[in-house]
Design an enzyme around this catalytic site. Structure first.
Site, PDB file in Angstrom:
ATOM      1  N   CYS A 115      -6.600  58.246  17.987  1.00 32.59           N
ATOM      2  CA  CYS A 115      -5.655  58.547  19.077  1.00 32.59           C
ATOM      3  C   CYS A 115      -5.325  60.031  19.236  1.00 32.59           C
ATOM      4  CB  CYS A 115      -4.376  57.730  18.901  1.00 32.59           C
ATOM      5  SG  CYS A 115      -3.748  57.730  17.223  1.00 32.59           S
ATOM      6  N   HIS A 137       1.438  61.573  21.438  1.00 31.85           N
ATOM      7  CA  HIS A 137       1.146  62.551  20.393  1.00 31.85           C
ATOM      8  C   HIS A 137       1.142  63.955  21.018  1.00 31.85           C
ATOM      9  CE1 HIS A 137       0.381  59.244  17.881  1.00 31.85           C
ATOM     10  NE2 HIS A 137      -0.932  59.296  17.762  1.00 31.85           N
TER      11      HIS A 137
HETATM   12  P1  NAP Z   1      -1.502  46.529  14.539  1.00 31.89           P
HETATM   13  O1  NAP Z   1      -0.343  46.608  15.456  1.00 31.89           O
HETATM   14  O2  NAP Z   1      -1.236  46.458  13.073  1.00 31.89           O
HETATM   15  O3  NAP Z   1      -2.408  45.246  14.968  1.00 31.89           O
HETATM   16  C1  NAP Z   1      -3.465  44.780  14.171  1.00 31.89           C
HETATM   17  C2  NAP Z   1      -4.110  43.547  14.792  1.00 31.89           C
HETATM   18  O4  NAP Z   1      -5.141  43.088  13.900  1.00 31.89           O
HETATM   19  C3  NAP Z   1      -3.153  42.371  14.981  1.00 31.89           C
HETATM   20  O5  NAP Z   1      -3.507  41.653  16.145  1.00 31.89           O
HETATM   21  C4  NAP Z   1      -3.430  41.512  13.751  1.00 31.89           C
HETATM   22  O6  NAP Z   1      -3.162  40.115  13.955  1.00 31.89           O
HETATM   23  C5  NAP Z   1      -4.929  41.706  13.621  1.00 31.89           C
HETATM   24  N1  NAP Z   1      -5.381  41.381  12.261  1.00 31.89           N
HETATM   25  C6  NAP Z   1      -4.906  41.872  11.082  1.00 31.89           C
HETATM   26  N2  NAP Z   1      -5.558  41.286  10.042  1.00 31.89           N
HETATM   27  C7  NAP Z   1      -6.442  40.411  10.586  1.00 31.89           C
HETATM   28  C8  NAP Z   1      -7.385  39.484  10.040  1.00 31.89           C
HETATM   29  N3  NAP Z   1      -7.555  39.357   8.702  1.00 31.89           N
HETATM   30  N4  NAP Z   1      -8.130  38.740  10.883  1.00 31.89           N
HETATM   31  C9  NAP Z   1      -7.986  38.871  12.235  1.00 31.89           C
HETATM   32  N5  NAP Z   1      -7.088  39.704  12.814  1.00 31.89           N
HETATM   33  C10 NAP Z   1      -6.331  40.471  11.990  1.00 31.89           C
HETATM   34  O7  NAP Z   1      -2.484  47.771  14.721  1.00 31.89           O
HETATM   35  P2  NAP Z   1      -2.758  48.645  16.055  1.00 31.89           P
HETATM   36  O8  NAP Z   1      -1.929  49.873  16.038  1.00 31.89           O
HETATM   37  O9  NAP Z   1      -2.733  47.757  17.251  1.00 31.89           O
HETATM   38  O10 NAP Z   1      -4.254  49.148  15.775  1.00 31.89           O
HETATM   39  C11 NAP Z   1      -5.383  48.305  15.954  1.00 31.89           C
HETATM   40  C12 NAP Z   1      -6.647  49.106  15.643  1.00 31.89           C
HETATM   41  O11 NAP Z   1      -6.752  50.200  16.566  1.00 31.89           O
HETATM   42  C13 NAP Z   1      -6.622  49.718  14.242  1.00 31.89           C
HETATM   43  O12 NAP Z   1      -7.921  49.692  13.694  1.00 31.89           O
HETATM   44  C14 NAP Z   1      -6.128  51.147  14.502  1.00 31.89           C
HETATM   45  O13 NAP Z   1      -6.562  52.046  13.512  1.00 31.89           O
HETATM   46  C15 NAP Z   1      -6.773  51.451  15.858  1.00 31.89           C
HETATM   47  N6  NAP Z   1      -6.063  52.431  16.696  1.00 31.89           N
HETATM   48  C16 NAP Z   1      -4.709  52.385  16.844  1.00 31.89           C
HETATM   49  C17 NAP Z   1      -4.075  53.331  17.664  1.00 31.89           C
HETATM   50  C18 NAP Z   1      -2.575  53.372  17.867  1.00 31.89           C
HETATM   51  O14 NAP Z   1      -2.081  54.346  18.511  1.00 31.89           O
HETATM   52  N7  NAP Z   1      -1.794  52.399  17.379  1.00 31.89           N
HETATM   53  C19 NAP Z   1      -4.847  54.271  18.346  1.00 31.89           C
HETATM   54  C20 NAP Z   1      -6.244  54.275  18.215  1.00 31.89           C
HETATM   55  C21 NAP Z   1      -6.819  53.331  17.380  1.00 31.89           C
HETATM   56  P3  NAP Z   1      -1.732  39.441  13.525  1.00 31.89           P
HETATM   57  O15 NAP Z   1      -0.719  39.880  14.529  1.00 31.89           O
HETATM   58  O16 NAP Z   1      -2.043  37.989  13.602  1.00 31.89           O
HETATM   59  O17 NAP Z   1      -1.423  39.940  12.144  1.00 31.89           O
END
Ligand code: NAP
Length: 371
Positions: free
Chosen positions: A155, A248
């Site tokens: 990000c 950011h």
């Molecule tokens: P998050 O809020 O923690 O969401 C994670 C997601 O993954 C949830 O839907 C969760 O499901 C699912 N998950 C976790 N463990 C799992 C499993 N064992 N099997 C299947 N699904 C599972 O994280 P996020 O911020 O949305 O980020 C998601 C991805 O995008 C990450 O890899 C992160 O590094 C990347 N990213 C994030 C951002 C940002 O600004 N936040 C920016 C760029 C990239 P449950 O709800 O059921 O637990």
């Protein structure tokens, strides 16, 4: 250009649909002109429930109608969609995305796991659309049929590189020094504990500085037909978490290869525009960089939603006593840096013929019976 032959929309699934990025994707897909949401998947904590019950909704307005009643699946092998967005936690994204690619699904990922793979495009359409030429090589290397993986950057890298691109084109870039002030939504949910971040700054985000120093090299580099050639920039990043919800902010100093006045730098950023073909993608902006002249902008609360969250907003362009020029930039970590970036990547894939309807893909992968 981008619709299926029968005029229907592409069917999209979202892996990690209950998370911070997944929710943004669900919201952006709700009224998308080319894509329709048909599948949502997450962990066993959410699976089996209707999406509206499983999700802890963080966005304005209600859970979109198209998603409310969908039953959240686990990471099942067969999902009823033409392609997948992955917003999975990085602890599971790596092998899951590969398995879906093997099963014939194009996977448009937000996760870090495959960004540096030697045959996976790390894509910002405005910056390096030609990197999509790596897809046939990836398919050949892995024995994928119609499946493949395309990723978007971290990000904080996304906004930075959208701003670096016009400057690299106009003047060449030698060195980048960047200090970030990153929002808490960048850490997912529940993210940073309130007691750590309220009224505080945390000068450490695990792995972030390494990603910011590595990803621009690939993004601003070239695909030579066989491999990615890095841009060879000198980059130093300091990353900090601050008590801001979305957006950011980054303070950047640049050493240019060619001498340029501040007005020329300002003009290169202000006049930067993408091709008409790219600008015709639903999520694209003709001018992805917005330049503000006020001395105290950009600010997250005031500017984070510029260009529906897809703009990189630049201000405070001034001389740098150590390098050549310094500026401040802001981008929406969950839109330009995640869900909007993935959506734009998928639109480019659709426009360039990389998506196939799953029925069509299956029909093509069946071996002829007669010789
Ligand atoms: P998050 O809020 O923690 O969401 C994670 C997601 O993954 C949830 O839907 C969760 O499901 C699912 N998950 C976790 N463990 C799992 C499993 N064992 N099997 C299947 N699904 C599972 O994280 P996020 O911020 O949305 O980020 C998601 C991805 O995008 C990450 O890899 C992160 O590094 C990347 N990213 C994030 C951002 C940002 O600004 N936040 C920016 C760029 C990239 P449950 O709800 O059921 O637990």
């Amino acid at each position: 250009m981008s619709a299926l032959a029968n005029g229907k929309k592409w069917r999209a699934g979202v892996l990690g649909a209950t998370g911070m990025v997944g929710q943004r994707l669900v919201k952006l897909l709700a009224d998308h002109p080319w894509f329709t949401l048909t599948e949502v998947a997450a962990s066993e904590r959410s699976s089996g429930k209707r999406y509206a019950e499983a999700v802890r909704w963080h966005l304005e307005g209600p859970v979109p109608e198209v998603a409310r009643g969908l039953v959240v699946k686990e990471l099942e092998p067969n999902l009823d969609c033409d392609f997948l967005f992955s917003a999975l936690d990085s602890s599971v994204a790596g092998p899951a995305e590969e398995e879906y690619a093997r099963r014939g699904y194009p996977v448009v990922s937000n996760s870090r796991n495959h960004r540096q793979d030697p045959d996976v495009p790390l894509l910002i359409p405005e910056v390096n659309a030609a990197h999509l030429n790596a897809i046939p090589v990836q398919q050949k290397n892995h024995g994928y049929d119609s499946g493949f993986i395309v990723t978007n950057p971290n990000c904080s890298t996304a906004g930075l590189v959208v701003v670096l691109k016009p400057l690299a084109d106009a003047f060449g870039l030698e060195k980048v020094f960047v200090v970030t002030l990153q929002a808490i939504s960048g850490a997912g949910y529940p993210g940073v504990p309130a007691l750590d971040i309220q009224g505080n700054v945390v000068p450490f985000i695990s792995g972030e500085e390494e990603k910011m120093e590595a990803e621009p090299q690939k993004l601003l580099g070239k695909w030579d037909g066989n491999r990615f050639i890095e841009a060879g920039l000198g980059i130093s990043a300091h990353c900090n978490r601050v008590p801001v919800v979305d957006g950011h902010l980054e303070c950047v100093s640049l050493r240019l290869k060619k001498t340029a006045t501040l007005d020329e730098v300002r003009e290169a950023l202000r006049s930067y525009q993408v091709s008409d073909q790219l600008a015709s993608l639903p999520t694209a902006l003709k001018h992805p960089v917005v330049v503000l002249d006020e001395p105290d902008r950009p600010q997250p609360r005031k500017d984070v939603n510029a260009g529906h969250g897809m703009a990189a907003v630049v201000g405070r362009i001034r001389e740098c006593p150590l390098f050549d020029v310094k500026l401040t930039l802001l981008s929406h970590n969950l839109v330009r840096g995640a869900a909007g970036a993935a959506l734009l990547n998928a639109e480019l894939l659709a426009a360039q013929g990389f998506l196939k309807s799953r029925n069509q893909a299956r029909a093509q992968s069946v071996e002829p019976v007669s010789r």
